[in-house]
Design a protein around this motif. Sequence first.
Motif, PDB file in Angstrom:
ATOM      1  N   ASN A  54       0.856  -1.200   0.000  1.00  0.00           N
ATOM      2  CA  ASN A  54       0.000   0.000   0.000  1.00  0.00           C
ATOM      3  C   ASN A  54       0.889   1.245   0.000  1.00  0.00           C
ATOM      4  OD1 ASN A  54      -2.970  -1.042   0.665  1.00  0.00           O
ATOM      5  ND2 ASN A  54      -1.513  -2.221   1.902  1.00  0.00           N
ATOM      6  N   PRO A  55       1.532   1.544  -1.126  1.00  0.00           N
ATOM      7  CA  PRO A  55       2.531   2.632  -1.156  1.00  0.00           C
ATOM      8  C   PRO A  55       1.962   4.027  -0.926  1.00  0.00           C
ATOM      9  CG  PRO A  55       2.098   1.809  -3.362  1.00  0.00           C
ATOM     10  CD  PRO A  55       1.409   0.871  -2.428  1.00  0.00           C
ATOM     11  N   ASN A  56       0.642   4.180  -0.981  1.00  0.00           N
ATOM     12  CA  ASN A  56       0.032   5.495  -0.768  1.00  0.00           C
ATOM     13  C   ASN A  56      -0.710   5.588   0.563  1.00  0.00           C
ATOM     14  OD1 ASN A  56       0.869   6.707  -3.236  1.00  0.00           O
ATOM     15  ND2 ASN A  56      -0.717   5.553  -4.308  1.00  0.00           N
ATOM     16  N   HIS A  57      -0.328   4.762   1.521  1.00  0.00           N
ATOM     17  CA  HIS A  57      -0.936   4.767   2.847  1.00  0.00           C
ATOM     18  C   HIS A  57      -0.254   5.868   3.671  1.00  0.00           C
ATOM     19  CE1 HIS A  57      -2.821   3.539   6.474  1.00  0.00           C
ATOM     20  NE2 HIS A  57      -3.135   2.305   6.075  1.00  0.00           N
ATOM     21  N   ALA A  58      -0.845   7.057   3.654  1.00  0.00           N
ATOM     22  CA  ALA A  58      -0.212   8.229   4.271  1.00  0.00           C
ATOM     23  C   ALA A  58       0.032   8.040   5.761  1.00  0.00           C
ATOM     24  CB  ALA A  58      -1.057   9.472   4.025  1.00  0.00           C
ATOM     25  N   ASN A  59      -0.915   7.413   6.473  1.00  0.00           N
ATOM     26  CA  ASN A  59      -0.739   7.210   7.912  1.00  0.00           C
ATOM     27  C   ASN A  59       0.527   6.421   8.212  1.00  0.00           C
ATOM     28  OD1 ASN A  59      -3.036   8.525   8.873  1.00  0.00           O
ATOM     29  ND2 ASN A  59      -4.333   6.765   8.442  1.00  0.00           N
ATOM     30  N   VAL A  60       0.788   5.410   7.400  1.00  0.00           N
ATOM     31  CA  VAL A  60       1.951   4.562   7.647  1.00  0.00           C
ATOM     32  C   VAL A  60       3.237   5.316   7.354  1.00  0.00           C
ATOM     33  CG1 VAL A  60       3.082   2.385   7.066  1.00  0.00           C
ATOM     34  CG2 VAL A  60       0.590   2.502   7.161  1.00  0.00           C
ATOM     35  N   TRP A  61       3.244   6.102   6.286  1.00  0.00           N
ATOM     36  CA  TRP A  61       4.427   6.914   5.982  1.00  0.00           C
ATOM     37  C   TRP A  61       4.717   7.882   7.139  1.00  0.00           C
ATOM     38  CZ3 TRP A  61       8.132   6.063   2.700  1.00  0.00           C
ATOM     39  CH2 TRP A  61       7.888   5.352   1.517  1.00  0.00           C
ATOM     40  N   ASP A  62       3.645   8.416   7.743  1.00  0.00           N
ATOM     41  CA  ASP A  62       3.835   9.383   8.821  1.00  0.00           C
ATOM     42  C   ASP A  62       4.469   8.731  10.047  1.00  0.00           C
ATOM     43  OD1 ASP A  62       2.994  12.243   9.815  1.00  0.00           O
ATOM     44  OD2 ASP A  62       2.404  10.881  11.410  1.00  0.00           O
ATOM     45  N   VAL A  63       3.959   7.556  10.456  1.00  0.00           N
ATOM     46  CA  VAL A  63       4.550   6.914  11.637  1.00  0.00           C
ATOM     47  C   VAL A  63       5.924   6.325  11.317  1.00  0.00           C
ATOM     48  CG1 VAL A  63       2.436   6.485  12.922  1.00  0.00           C
ATOM     49  CG2 VAL A  63       3.153   4.840  11.180  1.00  0.00           C
ATOM     50  N   LYS A  64       6.146   5.960  10.075  1.00  0.00           N
ATOM     51  CA  LYS A  64       7.500   5.535   9.702  1.00  0.00           C
ATOM     52  C   LYS A  64       8.470   6.702   9.861  1.00  0.00           C
ATOM     53  CE  LYS A  64      10.447   3.766   6.012  1.00  0.00           C
ATOM     54  NZ  LYS A  64      10.571   3.207   4.646  1.00  0.00           N
ATOM     55  N   ASP A  85       7.955  13.822   3.233  1.00  0.00           N
ATOM     56  CA  ASP A  85       7.643  14.298   1.882  1.00  0.00           C
ATOM     57  C   ASP A  85       6.585  13.429   1.215  1.00  0.00           C
ATOM     58  OD1 ASP A  85       9.290  16.509   1.903  1.00  0.00           O
ATOM     59  OD2 ASP A  85      11.003  15.469   1.005  1.00  0.00           O
ATOM     60  N   ARG A  86       6.660  12.108   1.461  1.00  0.00           N
ATOM     61  CA  ARG A  86       5.645  11.221   0.908  1.00  0.00           C
ATOM     62  C   ARG A  86       4.276  11.523   1.500  1.00  0.00           C
ATOM     63  NH1 ARG A  86       6.908   6.632  -2.051  1.00  0.00           N
ATOM     64  NH2 ARG A  86       4.632   6.623  -2.309  1.00  0.00           N
ATOM     65  N   VAL A  87       4.249  11.795   2.801  1.00  0.00           N
ATOM     66  CA  VAL A  87       2.978  12.127   3.460  1.00  0.00           C
ATOM     67  C   VAL A  87       2.378  13.387   2.855  1.00  0.00           C
ATOM     68  CG1 VAL A  87       1.833  12.669   5.635  1.00  0.00           C
ATOM     69  CG2 VAL A  87       3.747  11.073   5.622  1.00  0.00           C
ATOM     70  N   THR A  88       3.180  14.430   2.757  1.00  0.00           N
ATOM     71  CA  THR A  88       2.657  15.707   2.276  1.00  0.00           C
ATOM     72  C   THR A  88       2.350  15.690   0.784  1.00  0.00           C
ATOM     73  OG1 THR A  88       4.921  16.561   2.023  1.00  0.00           O
ATOM     74  CG2 THR A  88       3.787  17.026   4.102  1.00  0.00           C
ATOM     75  N   THR A  89       2.909  14.739   0.071  1.00  0.00           N
ATOM     76  CA  THR A  89       2.530  14.560  -1.339  1.00  0.00           C
ATOM     77  C   THR A  89       1.164  13.892  -1.436  1.00  0.00           C
ATOM     78  OG1 THR A  89       4.829  14.380  -2.052  1.00  0.00           O
ATOM     79  CG2 THR A  89       3.169  13.471  -3.527  1.00  0.00           C
ATOM     80  N   ILE A  90       0.936  12.887  -0.604  1.00  0.00           N
ATOM     81  CA  ILE A  90      -0.341  12.175  -0.622  1.00  0.00           C
ATOM     82  C   ILE A  90      -1.447  13.019   0.012  1.00  0.00           C
ATOM     83  CG2 ILE A  90      -1.544  10.100   0.185  1.00  0.00           C
ATOM     84  CD1 ILE A  90       1.276   8.757   0.319  1.00  0.00           C
ATOM     85  N   GLU A  91      -1.134  13.685   1.123  1.00  0.00           N
ATOM     86  CA  GLU A  91      -2.109  14.503   1.847  1.00  0.00           C
ATOM     87  C   GLU A  91      -1.498  15.880   2.114  1.00  0.00           C
ATOM     88  OE1 GLU A  91      -3.064  12.268   5.339  1.00  0.00           O
ATOM     89  OE2 GLU A  91      -4.508  11.004   4.288  1.00  0.00           O
ATOM     90  N   PRO A  92      -1.511  16.753   1.134  1.00  0.00           N
ATOM     91  CA  PRO A  92      -0.784  18.036   1.256  1.00  0.00           C
ATOM     92  C   PRO A  92      -1.340  18.988   2.302  1.00  0.00           C
ATOM     93  CG  PRO A  92      -2.063  17.937  -0.784  1.00  0.00           C
ATOM     94  CD  PRO A  92      -2.103  16.566  -0.202  1.00  0.00           C
TER      95      PRO A  92
END
Length: 454
Positions: free
Chosen positions: A296-306, A324-331
């Motif tokens: 799930n490469p676009n799972h913003a919650n997971v990118w944030d806790v990572k 950066d991945r988080v803010t790209t998915i959920e700016p």
Amino acid sequence: MNIMISKSLFFRSLSYSLILSGCILGILEFSNSPIAYSQSRYCNIGSLPEHPGNYKLRGSLFLKKELFQDALNCFEIALQDDRGQQDPELWNNHGLALAGMKRFEEALISYDRALQIKPGAKFVDRVQPLAQQEDYYLWWFNRGTALVDLQRYREAITDLDKALKIKSDSGFVWFFRGLALFRLERYEEARISYRRSVLLSPNSPYNIKAKHLFSVQDYVVYYGEAEAKSRLGRYKDAIQAFDRGQSIRRNNPNLKFFLSNVDESTYENYIEGIRSLEQGNYTQALNAFDRIIASNPNHANVWDVKADTLVALKRYPEAIKAFDRVTTIEPDEYPSWYKKGNALREMNRDAEALQSYQKAIILSGGGFAEFWHNQGLILQKQANYEMAINVYKRSLKLGTFWGGVDRIDTQYGLAASLYAVGRYRESSIELEKVLKENPQYKQGLELRKLLQQI
């Protein structure tokens, strides 16, 4: 639904009182009005002149005490006067009294009368300020919550969205929007609204998660809270909220899962990763998050806790890439912009950190104390003292978001910046506030010596 109806006015009344708190309440000595007030309603204003402002003030006191019939009596007398009929807040308060008596259809009519009056109108109980555009968000909000009480959820969402166009940072509005969306079975949208509600009011004195406000089946409110508390770094609270939501899910297996693009086991694995993070098992947490991201490469919650985990390991360049991945998915999710700013500051990438903090301030509707404080640290480091002074002052006026900044440190930063630009008297005043709170504040004692030499 009936339980929720009886309680939802609490929020409307509390929001109303917040608006009212900016007013100067007192006895208004107006000239006697030529209007012959009807005695069909009774409102005791004592020996005060029969002016609509005095009836409005008396009704407002009743409204705060939830004496809705008494409030309604006073407001209806005030509305007999032409001046009262041109006061949008008076119509709004009239609607609140009706809503308190569960006369929601009539309340809608009163809210409509308030919304028909254009900004710039006069209030009958005070001379200034005039009605501002921002005031109208509250009246759209009140209309929307009355529609929620009437179970007219689609119309309610329309009104709540109008409120958010005026004031996008109101946690109350986002919460009621979530209620309406849940009842329309638009669970994913409801979850986002609940999450936004918590993120915008992380330290709110009101408990917007009070159980009696929503259906017992509304598990989404807890999952939304879990995500928000995770974004805030409050992992124990996140786990507790998730456990509550999961318990409801297990007792109501007929409810569909709120995410269409993530299965329930993946979501549970995300929470298990948070458990590892909260316990300090960072390698285990990273492994869990990476497994989820692989599918799930676009799972913003997971990118944030990572990213949070990488920060804990002081692997700042990797953390910045994850943010950066988080803010790209959920700016528009400001916590990640703020945390990214912190990681950038750790790497002395100060210009980028300032930009990230500013983005967080804009998206959160003015920011929290830490956002401004951390900007002040960078500006002070850059010897941009005048701007640092302004930033520290802003910080001192705001509530905390993260809890990682003590007010005394901000106060000292202000005192030190004032000293740096030669504003010694002001510096001394601010410094004494620091030392009054903590007489052993080391940097403060050193600054006092410098001031004494001058």
